[in-house]
Design an enzyme around this catalytic site. Structure first.
Site, PDB file in Angstrom:
ATOM      1  N   HIS A 106       8.009  -1.145  10.706  1.00 23.57           N
ATOM      2  CA  HIS A 106       7.187  -1.923  11.642  1.00 23.57           C
ATOM      3  C   HIS A 106       6.068  -1.022  12.172  1.00 23.57           C
ATOM      4  CE1 HIS A 106       6.270  -5.182  14.418  1.00 23.57           C
ATOM      5  NE2 HIS A 106       6.037  -4.236  15.315  1.00 23.57           N
ATOM      6  N   SER A 144       0.820  -1.234   0.000  1.00 22.68           N
ATOM      7  CA  SER A 144       0.000   0.000   0.000  1.00 22.68           C
ATOM      8  C   SER A 144       0.847   1.276   0.000  1.00 22.68           C
ATOM      9  CB  SER A 144      -0.927   0.027   1.217  1.00 22.68           C
ATOM     10  OG  SER A 144      -1.661  -1.154   1.292  1.00 22.68           O
TER      11      SER A 144
END
Ligand code: GAR
Length: 203
Positions: free
Chosen positions: A108, A16
């Site tokens: 992350h 994305s």
């Protein structure tokens, strides 16, 4: 070492945030190769769309080390300086990490060291279940300790009372879209400072 920073990308999911990384148009940065362990993932389509040569290495019947060695070979053929893990859902083996030591950045979706070890929506779910009022995004160097390498950049995201896993993922990815290009630029600047220092010391 040339001035051009040659970047390789590993991804397994939708990718994305990849269009924002490719579109950031950072001077002196070339996205030269993309590798995935998922034949038909969105990330691979995006790499193709942006004209980045893409490779799918089928992990079936291969040990982790064998798969990693294949990928290292490809990245080295493209003379990659920096490896980005952009939604890459495998743990890299020591053979890979040692080949690109200090040159692998992962994104992350939490404020590490909090909520290390999980992946993607599972991290956001754990953050919400823990009743946190803030979370964020971390870009860190990859070492053999999963999600434990030195933090390079980090940014907070506020959690609102009716937050859901998907609304949180969206907010965190909006931060990633800006933070990852910043991290690439910072890596590039630090690399050229190190190079200049080495030249001064040689004179
Ligand atoms: C990444 O953007 C990142 O937040 C997280 O997964 C997202 C991929 O989502 N990465 C990890 O959890 C890495 N362990 P996407 O499928 O929408 O691209």
């Amino acid at each position: 070492m040339s001035d051009l920073l040659r970047v390789g990308i590993l991804a397994s999911t939708n990718g994305s945030i990849l269009p924002s990384i490719f579109s950031a148009a950072l001077p002196g940065v070339e996205y030269c190769v993309f590798v995935t362990n998922k034949k038909a993932c969105g990330a691979r389509e995006k790499a193709k769309r942006f004209g980045v040569p893409d490779y799918y290495i089928n992990p079936e019947g291969m040990s982790r080390e064998e798969w990693d060695a294949e990928v290292v070979k490809i990245l080295q053929e493209y003379n990659v300086d920096l490896v980005l893990l952009v939604g890459f859902m495998r743990i890299l083996s020591p053979v890979f990490i040692q080949s690109f030591s200090g040159r692998i950045l992962n994104v992350h979706p939490s404020l590490l060291p909090k909520f290390a070890g999980g992946m993607n929506a599972d991290v956001h779910r754990a953050v919400l279940e823990a009743g946190e009022t803030e979370t964020g995004s971390t870009i860190h160097f990859v070492t053999e300790e999963v999600d434990g390498g030195p933090i390079f950049l980090q940014e907070k995201v506020d959690i609102v009372p009716d937050e859901t896993v998907s609304s949180l993922k969206e907010k965190v990815q909006d931060v990633e879209r800006v933070l990852f290009p910043e991290a690439i630029q910072k890596f590039q600047q630090e690399r050229s400072h190190t190079e200049n220092d080495e030249m001064v010391n040689r004179d």
